[in-house]
Scaffold this active site. Structure first.
Site, PDB file in Angstrom:
ATOM      1  CG  ASP A  35      33.721  14.302  47.604  1.00 39.13           C
ATOM      2  OD1 ASP A  35      33.795  15.065  47.206  1.00 39.13           O
ATOM      3  OD2 ASP A  35      34.276  13.976  48.768  1.00 39.13           O
ATOM      4  NE  ARG A  62      38.056  28.365  28.857  1.00 38.83           N
ATOM      5  CZ  ARG A  62      38.615  28.785  27.499  1.00 38.83           C
ATOM      6  NH1 ARG A  62      37.467  28.183  26.891  1.00 38.83           N
ATOM      7  NH2 ARG A  62      39.883  28.712  27.637  1.00 38.83           N
ATOM      8  CE  LYS A  74      41.657  26.139  35.199  1.00 37.06           C
ATOM      9  NZ  LYS A  74      40.439  27.279  34.746  1.00 37.06           N
ATOM     10  CE1 TYR A 125      36.528  25.402  42.752  1.00 39.92           C
ATOM     11  CE2 TYR A 125      35.092  26.706  40.900  1.00 39.92           C
ATOM     12  CZ  TYR A 125      36.440  26.353  41.536  1.00 39.92           C
ATOM     13  OH  TYR A 125      37.605  26.655  40.683  1.00 39.92           O
ATOM     14  N   GLY A 128      43.828  36.529  45.782  1.00 42.48           N
ATOM     15  CA  GLY A 128      43.487  35.059  46.657  1.00 42.48           C
ATOM     16  C   GLY A 128      42.240  34.342  46.221  1.00 42.48           C
ATOM     17  CB  THR A 171      45.573  20.331  41.559  1.00 45.93           C
ATOM     18  OG1 THR A 171      45.031  21.534  41.045  1.00 45.93           O
ATOM     19  CG2 THR A 171      45.453  19.540  40.745  1.00 45.93           C
ATOM     20  CB  CYS A 213      41.876  29.070  40.644  1.00 41.29           C
ATOM     21  SG  CYS A 213      41.045  28.315  40.957  1.00 41.29           S
ATOM     22  NE  ARG A 249      44.330  48.368  18.708  1.00 38.19           N
ATOM     23  CZ  ARG A 249      43.466  50.001  18.338  1.00 38.19           C
ATOM     24  NH1 ARG A 249      42.313  49.218  17.843  1.00 38.19           N
ATOM     25  NH2 ARG A 249      43.880  50.710  18.093  1.00 38.19           N
TER      26      ARG A 249
HETATM   27  N1  SAJ Z   1      40.923  40.657  41.644  1.00 35.98           N
HETATM   28  C1  SAJ Z   1      41.908  41.996  41.719  1.00 35.98           C
HETATM   29  N2  SAJ Z   1      41.248  42.685  40.577  1.00 35.98           N
HETATM   30  C2  SAJ Z   1      40.542  42.161  39.227  1.00 35.98           C
HETATM   31  C3  SAJ Z   1      40.051  40.713  39.166  1.00 35.98           C
HETATM   32  C4  SAJ Z   1      40.295  40.208  40.227  1.00 35.98           C
HETATM   33  O1  SAJ Z   1      41.728  41.823  42.328  1.00 35.98           O
HETATM   34  O2  SAJ Z   1      40.164  43.154  38.490  1.00 35.98           O
HETATM   35  C5  SAJ Z   1      41.613  39.149  42.664  1.00 35.98           C
HETATM   36  C6  SAJ Z   1      40.273  39.075  43.184  1.00 35.98           C
HETATM   37  O3  SAJ Z   1      39.830  40.020  43.846  1.00 35.98           O
HETATM   38  C7  SAJ Z   1      39.948  37.946  43.656  1.00 35.98           C
HETATM   39  C8  SAJ Z   1      41.284  37.371  43.072  1.00 35.98           C
HETATM   40  O4  SAJ Z   1      41.438  38.561  41.493  1.00 35.98           O
HETATM   41  O5  SAJ Z   1      40.990  38.021  44.786  1.00 35.98           O
HETATM   42  C9  SAJ Z   1      40.491  35.966  42.525  1.00 35.98           C
HETATM   43  O6  SAJ Z   1      39.804  36.887  41.002  1.00 35.98           O
HETATM   44  P1  SAJ Z   1      39.445  36.518  39.760  1.00 35.98           P
HETATM   45  O7  SAJ Z   1      38.196  36.806  39.544  1.00 35.98           O
HETATM   46  O8  SAJ Z   1      39.935  36.770  38.667  1.00 35.98           O
HETATM   47  O9  SAJ Z   1      39.112  35.129  39.738  1.00 35.98           O
HETATM   48  P2  SAJ Z   1      38.717  33.181  39.789  1.00 35.98           P
HETATM   49  O10 SAJ Z   1      39.620  33.247  41.087  1.00 35.98           O
HETATM   50  O11 SAJ Z   1      37.067  33.766  40.870  1.00 35.98           O
HETATM   51  O12 SAJ Z   1      38.020  32.520  39.233  1.00 35.98           O
HETATM   52  C10 SAJ Z   1      39.286  31.916  37.818  1.00 35.98           C
HETATM   53  C11 SAJ Z   1      38.555  33.015  36.201  1.00 35.98           C
HETATM   54  N3  SAJ Z   1      39.858  32.748  35.937  1.00 35.98           N
HETATM   55  C12 SAJ Z   1      39.480  33.891  34.916  1.00 35.98           C
HETATM   56  O13 SAJ Z   1      38.392  34.973  34.655  1.00 35.98           O
HETATM   57  C13 SAJ Z   1      41.269  33.892  33.790  1.00 35.98           C
HETATM   58  C14 SAJ Z   1      37.508  31.649  35.818  1.00 35.98           C
HETATM   59  O14 SAJ Z   1      37.268  31.487  34.708  1.00 35.98           O
HETATM   60  C15 SAJ Z   1      38.607  30.183  36.191  1.00 35.98           C
HETATM   61  O15 SAJ Z   1      37.458  29.099  36.250  1.00 35.98           O
HETATM   62  C16 SAJ Z   1      38.398  29.876  37.794  1.00 35.98           C
HETATM   63  O16 SAJ Z   1      40.027  30.818  38.384  1.00 35.98           O
HETATM   64  C17 SAJ Z   1      39.359  28.691  37.964  1.00 35.98           C
HETATM   65  O17 SAJ Z   1      39.187  28.099  38.704  1.00 35.98           O
HETATM   66  O18 SAJ Z   1      40.310  28.752  37.132  1.00 35.98           O
END
Ligand code: SAJ
Length: 414
Positions: A29, A147, A199, A10, A250, A79, A253, A239
């Protein structure tokens, strides 16, 4: 410039296409089926803009199963976490590194994008490449984490600022020239180890702050305060930016990266405690369900939303799976509906079949479509009208008017 991108997932596949706008790109791949599918023009990733970009650059892009000589090699393979030992599983990165070492030439640039524990590049990856007989300095090396938010990947790969860590200045500058062919955000240079660390702390920041929101949700219930209203008001402070409570964390990452950060560290407590808080949310959701169905014989539970978060199709490490398994441990029959998920461990039913004779709907992923569902048509199909909303997604007054008992995570009142 000829570039080999290792890993057409992805991140790797969109990155390869973006680079193919100004370079000749070989996407590598090990999955033969994926390579064939891509070369036929069938795009394996459901992200906005990818099919159009592929059509635009397909003359400069080809997918292959094996690596070949190039000027630049970018490693964007997974990873995973070795769950038992809670350490990073570097198998895929090592395999990609060994493939590159076979064809590496002097002055080539090797870029690692995959998330790794700090010091992995210098301790493991670079020495492995040097087995090719070419020493660091004779080849260039940089660490360039992505990111991009799943669901907005192409936009974010282009517009977000980017961190590039070079093993030396020359490597950093060359990597910056490569990424500048498509990155519109600012590019900040640093060293490799700092970039690996940055990261991880971006994602661990998120996990810790989600844990804060989840803990507040439990405390708000004790005080019979509506946590959603309280967080919205608190965030009016210039702030303050408290995140949202939910049924768990979930994706491949956020639940994993904290363990990469602590893998070789000694002084941590908040990070692993936050992991425990987030993992405990599924138990909390089961308690909410149990309270609603305790007087029902052989309850049928309907799970709406099995992906790891709303409006994506990815089910990797979804909190829904643990909630389903805990429901089964309670002796409940479980049915699932999700408008986005394509594959899942449990059968995915239609909306109607998921609620027929059901006793309780549990909203786990916050898909926007759930907001549009009319409760009256659902009410007619259900045996008992209960709703657990772990994401504060639906308009609860509308559901209560149709006779539903509604329990919202972080709001004690029914
Ligand atoms: N979640 C909550 N409450 C929130 C935000 C998220 O419960 O307020 C949950 C979501 O439902 C989900 C999990 O956390 O189950 C992760 O969702 P997410 O939107 O926080 O993160 P990802 O995994 O979709 O994407 C993150 C992003 N990192 C950050 O926002 C710091 C993305 O920028 C990264 O590139 C990605 O991880 C990655 O691949 O590292």
């Amino acid at each position: 410039m000829k570039i080999c991108v290792m890993g057409l997932g992805y991140i790797g596949f969109p990155t390869a296409l973006l680079l193919a706008q100004k370079n000749y790109v070989v996407g590598v791949d090990i999955n033969e089926k994926k390579v064939k599918t891509i070369n036929k023009g069938n795009i394996p990733i459901r992200e906005a803009g990818i099919p159009e970009l592929y059509e635009k650059v397909r003359e400069n892009f080809i997918a292959k199963n094996d690596v070949e000589e190039a000027d630049v090699f970018i490693i964007a393979v997974p990873t995973p976490l070795d769950d038992y030992n809670r350490i990073a599983d570097l198998t895929y990165i090592k395999k990609a590194t060994d493939m590159i070492s076979k064809v590496l030439e002097k002055d080539n640039l090797v870029v690692l994008e995959s998330t790794v524990p700090p010091t992995t590049s210098e301790r493991i990856i670079i020495p492995r490449i040097e087995k090719s007989g070419i020493k660091i300095g004779e080849f260039l090396y940089a660490y360039c984490p992505e990111r991009a938010l799943p669901g907005k990947i192409l936009y974010e790969l282009v517009n977000n600022d980017r961190i590039i860590g070079g093993i030396d200045r020359k490597s950093a500058e060359k990597a910056k020239r490569i990424y500048s062919t498509f990155v519109k955000g600012k590019i900040f240079l640093t060293d490799v180890k700092t970039a690996e660390f940055v990261k991880l702390i971006e994602n661990v920041y998120r996990d810790v702050n989600i844990a804060f929101a989840n803990e507040l949700a439990k405390i708000a219930e004790e005080y019979e305060i509506n946590i959603w209203e309280a967080i919205e008001l608190a965030n009016k402070h210039p702030r303050v930016n408290i995140l949202k409570p939910g049924p768990g964390v979930g994706g491949h990452c956020i639940p994993i990266d904290p363990w990469f950060l602590t893998e070789r560290a000694l002084n941590y407590k908040l990070i692993t405690t936050s992991r425990d808080v987030n993992e405990s949310m599924s138990n909390y959701v089961i308690k909410m369900i149990r309270e609603l169905v305790k007087d029902i014989k052989n309850p049928v539970i309907t799970i709406w939303g099995v992906t790891y978060k709303g409006n994506v199709s990815d089910t990797r490490r979804t909190p829904a799976l643990k909630i389903i398994k805990l429901c089964e441990r309670e002796g409940y029959e479980v049915r699932c509906f999700d408008p986005y998920a394509e594959e899942f461990e449990y059968e995915l039913l239609s909306l109607e079949n998921s609620v027929k004779n059901s006793d309780c709907i549990v909203i786990v992923a916050d898909h926007k479509e759930f907001r549009e569902i009319e409760p009256d048509e659902i009410a007619r199909l259900m045996r008992n009208k209960n709703l657990v909303d772990t994401r504060n997604v639906v308009e609860h007054r509308k559901w209560r008017k149709k006779g539903f008992k509604v329990r919202i995570l972080g709001v004690r009142r029914m």
